[in-house]
Enzyme design. Structure first.
Site, PDB file in Angstrom:
ATOM      1  N   PRO A   9      10.281  65.178   5.163  1.00  0.00           N
ATOM      2  CA  PRO A   9      11.318  66.195   4.998  1.00  0.00           C
ATOM      3  C   PRO A   9      10.888  67.425   4.187  1.00  0.00           C
ATOM      4  O   PRO A   9      10.171  67.311   3.198  1.00  0.00           O
ATOM      5  CB  PRO A   9      12.437  65.441   4.268  1.00  0.00           C
ATOM      6  CG  PRO A   9      11.772  64.286   3.624  1.00  0.00           C
ATOM      7  CD  PRO A   9      10.644  63.897   4.544  1.00  0.00           C
ATOM      8  N   HIS A 100      -0.258  63.892  -0.668  1.00  0.00           N
ATOM      9  CA  HIS A 100       0.667  64.880  -1.234  1.00  0.00           C
ATOM     10  C   HIS A 100      -0.113  66.141  -1.571  1.00  0.00           C
ATOM     11  O   HIS A 100      -1.258  66.060  -2.044  1.00  0.00           O
ATOM     12  CB  HIS A 100       1.326  64.358  -2.515  1.00  0.00           C
ATOM     13  CG  HIS A 100       2.110  63.107  -2.281  1.00  0.00           C
ATOM     14  ND1 HIS A 100       3.338  63.114  -1.667  1.00  0.00           N
ATOM     15  CD2 HIS A 100       1.812  61.809  -2.539  1.00  0.00           C
ATOM     16  CE1 HIS A 100       3.772  61.866  -1.568  1.00  0.00           C
ATOM     17  NE2 HIS A 100       2.868  61.064  -2.078  1.00  0.00           N
TER      18      HIS A 100
END
Ligand code: DQA
Length: 147
Positions: A9, A100
């Site tokens: 998301p 990440h």
């Protein structure tokens, strides 16, 4: 060697989303660089971005059937909340690398916990778009080792 690259998301907003944290590259630009490296390494990348947890769960769940050898996953905020993603990773029995852009360990305490890290092969965080390129190199090495 066929690798699934999944982005969770809000990552569709990269480029304009908090550039001080996530950098100024767009997701399309990052995916393009990953695909260029994949071509050099002679592997294929298929990529998807979804804001929907269940879609990510389904993509992970069908990855083996769809012929993928491994998954590179930036689960974004679901990293810190999703038992469903963790279970999907455990269930698929393919190597998964968590990535990440930012160093989540250096950020707010709610980002310090990853529900998925314990069922992934490893985590690469904090190197901006290079986290993805490092993850691809790691996946390539891992799959070659396990051949
Ligand atoms: C992120 C880190 C997550 O904590 C955050 O929710 C994101 C992006 C990263 O790539 O740095 O959406 O996964």
């Amino acid at each position: 060697m066929k690798i699934l690259l999944l982005n969770g998301p809000n990552l569709q907003l990269l480029g304009s989303r908090e550039p001080g944290i996530y950098g100024s590259d767009t997701l399309a630009g990052i995916v393009c660089e990953v695909k260029n490296l994949a071509a050099e390494l002679q592997c294929t990348i298929e990529d998807h971005q979804s804001n929907v947890e269940g879609e990510l769960v389904s993509l992970i769940g069908s990855a083996r059937l769809n012929g993928f050898d491994g998954i590179i996953l930036n689960a974004a905020a679901y990293t810190h909340t999703s038992v469903a993603l963790r279970d999907a990773i455990s269930a698929v029995s393919l190597p998964v690398i968590e990535v990440h852009l930012s160093n989540t360990a250096a950020r707010e305490s709610f980002r310090h916990q990853s529900f998925i890290a314990p069922v992934c092969c490893g985590v690469i965080a904090g190197f901006g778009k290079d986290s993805y390129l490092l993850a691809l190199r790691a996946m390539h090495a891992l799959l070659n080792r396990n051949k």
